[in-house]
Design a protein around this motif. Sequence first.
Motif, PDB file in Angstrom:
ATOM      1  N   PRO A 171      39.282  52.696  34.767  1.00 57.79           N
ATOM      2  CA  PRO A 171      39.502  53.055  36.170  1.00 57.79           C
ATOM      3  C   PRO A 171      40.403  52.080  36.935  1.00 57.79           C
ATOM      4  O   PRO A 171      40.646  52.288  38.116  1.00 57.79           O
ATOM      5  N   GLY A 172      40.827  51.014  36.277  1.00 56.09           N
ATOM      6  CA  GLY A 172      41.886  50.188  36.841  1.00 56.09           C
ATOM      7  C   GLY A 172      41.473  49.092  37.802  1.00 56.09           C
ATOM      8  O   GLY A 172      42.293  48.635  38.602  1.00 56.09           O
ATOM      9  N   ARG A 173      40.233  48.602  37.708  1.00 58.73           N
ATOM     10  CA  ARG A 173      39.799  47.625  38.707  1.00 58.73           C
ATOM     11  C   ARG A 173      40.652  46.352  38.679  1.00 58.73           C
ATOM     12  O   ARG A 173      40.923  45.764  39.727  1.00 58.73           O
ATOM     13  N   LEU A 174      41.094  45.928  37.494  1.00 57.56           N
ATOM     14  CA  LEU A 174      41.837  44.669  37.396  1.00 57.56           C
ATOM     15  C   LEU A 174      43.283  44.834  37.831  1.00 57.56           C
ATOM     16  O   LEU A 174      43.803  44.032  38.612  1.00 57.56           O
ATOM     17  N   CYS A 175      43.958  45.869  37.324  1.00 60.65           N
ATOM     18  CA  CYS A 175      45.358  46.028  37.712  1.00 60.65           C
ATOM     19  C   CYS A 175      45.485  46.384  39.181  1.00 60.65           C
ATOM     20  O   CYS A 175      46.436  45.957  39.859  1.00 60.65           O
ATOM     21  N   ARG A 176      44.519  47.115  39.736  1.00 64.70           N
ATOM     22  CA  ARG A 176      44.562  47.413  41.168  1.00 64.70           C
ATOM     23  C   ARG A 176      44.376  46.152  42.001  1.00 64.70           C
ATOM     24  O   ARG A 176      45.053  45.938  43.004  1.00 64.70           O
ATOM     25  N   GLU A 177      43.454  45.293  41.576  1.00 65.79           N
ATOM     26  CA  GLU A 177      43.222  44.049  42.312  1.00 65.79           C
ATOM     27  C   GLU A 177      44.443  43.146  42.256  1.00 65.79           C
ATOM     28  O   GLU A 177      44.811  42.520  43.257  1.00 65.79           O
ATOM     29  N   LEU A 178      45.094  43.073  41.100  1.00 67.12           N
ATOM     30  CA  LEU A 178      46.295  42.252  40.995  1.00 67.12           C
ATOM     31  C   LEU A 178      47.389  42.757  41.926  1.00 67.12           C
ATOM     32  O   LEU A 178      48.037  41.962  42.626  1.00 67.12           O
ATOM     33  N   LEU A 179      47.600  44.056  41.973  1.00 69.12           N
ATOM     34  CA  LEU A 179      48.602  44.617  42.878  1.00 69.12           C
ATOM     35  C   LEU A 179      48.288  44.270  44.327  1.00 69.12           C
ATOM     36  O   LEU A 179      49.195  43.958  45.113  1.00 69.12           O
ATOM     37  N   SER A 180      47.007  44.309  44.681  1.00 65.26           N
ATOM     38  CA  SER A 180      46.627  43.998  46.060  1.00 65.26           C
ATOM     39  C   SER A 180      46.914  42.542  46.410  1.00 65.26           C
ATOM     40  O   SER A 180      47.038  42.202  47.588  1.00 65.26           O
ATOM     41  N   ARG A 181      47.051  41.686  45.384  1.00 68.78           N
ATOM     42  CA  ARG A 181      47.356  40.270  45.587  1.00 68.78           C
ATOM     43  C   ARG A 181      48.845  39.969  45.448  1.00 68.78           C
ATOM     44  O   ARG A 181      49.253  38.811  45.449  1.00 68.78           O
ATOM     45  N   GLY A 182      49.630  41.023  45.288  1.00 68.77           N
ATOM     46  CA  GLY A 182      51.067  40.826  45.174  1.00 68.77           C
ATOM     47  C   GLY A 182      51.548  40.489  43.775  1.00 68.77           C
ATOM     48  O   GLY A 182      52.690  40.061  43.596  1.00 68.77           O
ATOM     49  N   VAL A 183      50.691  40.688  42.762  1.00 65.23           N
ATOM     50  CA  VAL A 183      51.065  40.456  41.356  1.00 65.23           C
ATOM     51  C   VAL A 183      51.326  41.815  40.723  1.00 65.23           C
ATOM     52  O   VAL A 183      50.421  42.664  40.683  1.00 65.23           O
ATOM     53  N   PHE A 184      52.537  42.040  40.209  1.00 64.83           N
ATOM     54  CA  PHE A 184      52.810  43.341  39.613  1.00 64.83           C
ATOM     55  C   PHE A 184      51.957  43.523  38.363  1.00 64.83           C
ATOM     56  O   PHE A 184      51.923  42.663  37.472  1.00 64.83           O
ATOM     57  N   ALA A 185      51.274  44.664  38.299  1.00 66.32           N
ATOM     58  CA  ALA A 185      50.404  44.967  37.155  1.00 66.32           C
ATOM     59  C   ALA A 185      50.468  46.454  36.872  1.00 66.32           C
ATOM     60  O   ALA A 185      50.418  47.285  37.793  1.00 66.32           O
ATOM     61  N   LEU A 186      50.553  46.781  35.612  1.00 64.94           N
ATOM     62  CA  LEU A 186      50.591  48.165  35.141  1.00 64.94           C
ATOM     63  C   LEU A 186      49.459  48.362  34.148  1.00 64.94           C
ATOM     64  O   LEU A 186      49.292  47.573  33.215  1.00 64.94           O
ATOM     65  N   ARG A 239      29.124  50.898  35.122  1.00 64.31           N
ATOM     66  CA  ARG A 239      29.163  50.745  36.580  1.00 64.31           C
ATOM     67  C   ARG A 239      30.101  49.616  36.978  1.00 64.31           C
ATOM     68  O   ARG A 239      30.849  49.739  37.949  1.00 64.31           O
ATOM     69  N   ARG A 240      30.095  48.534  36.211  1.00 67.39           N
ATOM     70  CA  ARG A 240      30.992  47.402  36.515  1.00 67.39           C
ATOM     71  C   ARG A 240      32.453  47.836  36.493  1.00 67.39           C
ATOM     72  O   ARG A 240      33.260  47.370  37.281  1.00 67.39           O
ATOM     73  N   TRP A 241      32.798  48.748  35.584  1.00 67.23           N
ATOM     74  CA  TRP A 241      34.189  49.167  35.456  1.00 67.23           C
ATOM     75  C   TRP A 241      34.660  49.964  36.666  1.00 67.23           C
ATOM     76  O   TRP A 241      35.853  50.050  36.924  1.00 67.23           O
ATOM     77  N   HIS A 242      33.716  50.558  37.398  1.00 64.29           N
ATOM     78  CA  HIS A 242      34.056  51.379  38.552  1.00 64.29           C
ATOM     79  C   HIS A 242      33.914  50.622  39.866  1.00 64.29           C
ATOM     80  O   HIS A 242      34.192  51.196  40.929  1.00 64.29           O
ATOM     81  N   GLU A 243      33.491  49.382  39.815  1.00 65.17           N
ATOM     82  CA  GLU A 243      33.262  48.606  41.030  1.00 65.17           C
ATOM     83  C   GLU A 243      34.336  47.529  41.182  1.00 65.17           C
ATOM     84  O   GLU A 243      35.132  47.294  40.264  1.00 65.17           O
ATOM     85  N   PRO A 244      34.407  46.854  42.332  1.00 64.22           N
ATOM     86  CA  PRO A 244      35.380  45.776  42.506  1.00 64.22           C
ATOM     87  C   PRO A 244      35.155  44.672  41.472  1.00 64.22           C
ATOM     88  O   PRO A 244      34.052  44.518  40.922  1.00 64.22           O
ATOM     89  N   PRO A 245      36.187  43.883  41.175  1.00 61.22           N
ATOM     90  CA  PRO A 245      36.053  42.810  40.184  1.00 61.22           C
ATOM     91  C   PRO A 245      34.905  41.854  40.514  1.00 61.22           C
ATOM     92  O   PRO A 245      34.657  41.528  41.675  1.00 61.22           O
ATOM     93  N   THR A 246      34.239  41.422  39.472  1.00 61.34           N
ATOM     94  CA  THR A 246      33.120  40.493  39.600  1.00 61.34           C
ATOM     95  C   THR A 246      33.617  39.049  39.575  1.00 61.34           C
ATOM     96  O   THR A 246      34.803  38.780  39.354  1.00 61.34           O
ATOM     97  N   ALA A 247      32.683  38.122  39.759  1.00 66.16           N
ATOM     98  CA  ALA A 247      33.030  36.702  39.651  1.00 66.16           C
ATOM     99  C   ALA A 247      33.545  36.385  38.249  1.00 66.16           C
ATOM    100  O   ALA A 247      34.450  35.551  38.088  1.00 66.16           O
ATOM    101  N   ASP A 248      32.989  37.025  37.221  1.00 63.50           N
ATOM    102  CA  ASP A 248      33.483  36.822  35.858  1.00 63.50           C
ATOM    103  C   ASP A 248      34.918  37.339  35.737  1.00 63.50           C
ATOM    104  O   ASP A 248      35.777  36.695  35.127  1.00 63.50           O
TER     105      ASP A 248
END
Length: 222
Positions: free
Chosen positions: A70-85, A42-51
Amino acid sequence: MTTDEGEQYGAEEDPYALVLRPAWAPVFLRLANGRRIRMPVRRWHEPPTADDETVLERCVGPVLDVGCGPGRLCRELLSRGVFALGVDIAPRAVALTCAQGGLALCRSVFDRLPAERAWQTILLIDGNIGIGGDPYGLLRRCGGLLAPTGRLVIEAEPEDVEECSAVRYEGPHGRCGPPFPWARLGLRAVHGVAADLAFNVTDQWTSGHRRFATLMHARIGI
């Protein structure tokens, strides 16, 4: 585990398919010794946690997220303007990442990848130091993908362990996927592998029950 011990998924099914579905029923990693570890699907499908945030704040772009799921980390980085693949062997993982605004390739980390030797951060999170069951081969490959000043950010096991074996994903009612090679390394083992491969552990930290480390090429991370 044999078919006598539980209904088995077809050999053609990707064992990873079980953990790409948002988990209403538990999914386990069945170790060679019979022990089961519940997967935090479930954590992998949800927004990034405090950890997860402790990882994100250490990312310098461009970032390669190995085994992105499912890409929670790379998607969050892109939303912050950090290129992530993201890269992942499962088409469904790549589709989920891209459908939610991320960038990902359906490829093994051992395949040819874009921008080799130019990535500033490579992520091996959610136990992905275990990919392929060969931490030495995996870190050697990741070292070849890093820029000279780049860093690997690794999530280690919370326990002091170093093991490589065939494991299975196990779903409801004891149904098991086919075996695949996997490794589990605690921080002490990460230090040992890093030293053998001329990496320095430049940072390590604990957040909640999770443990992490940052590695750099020894000639840089002094």
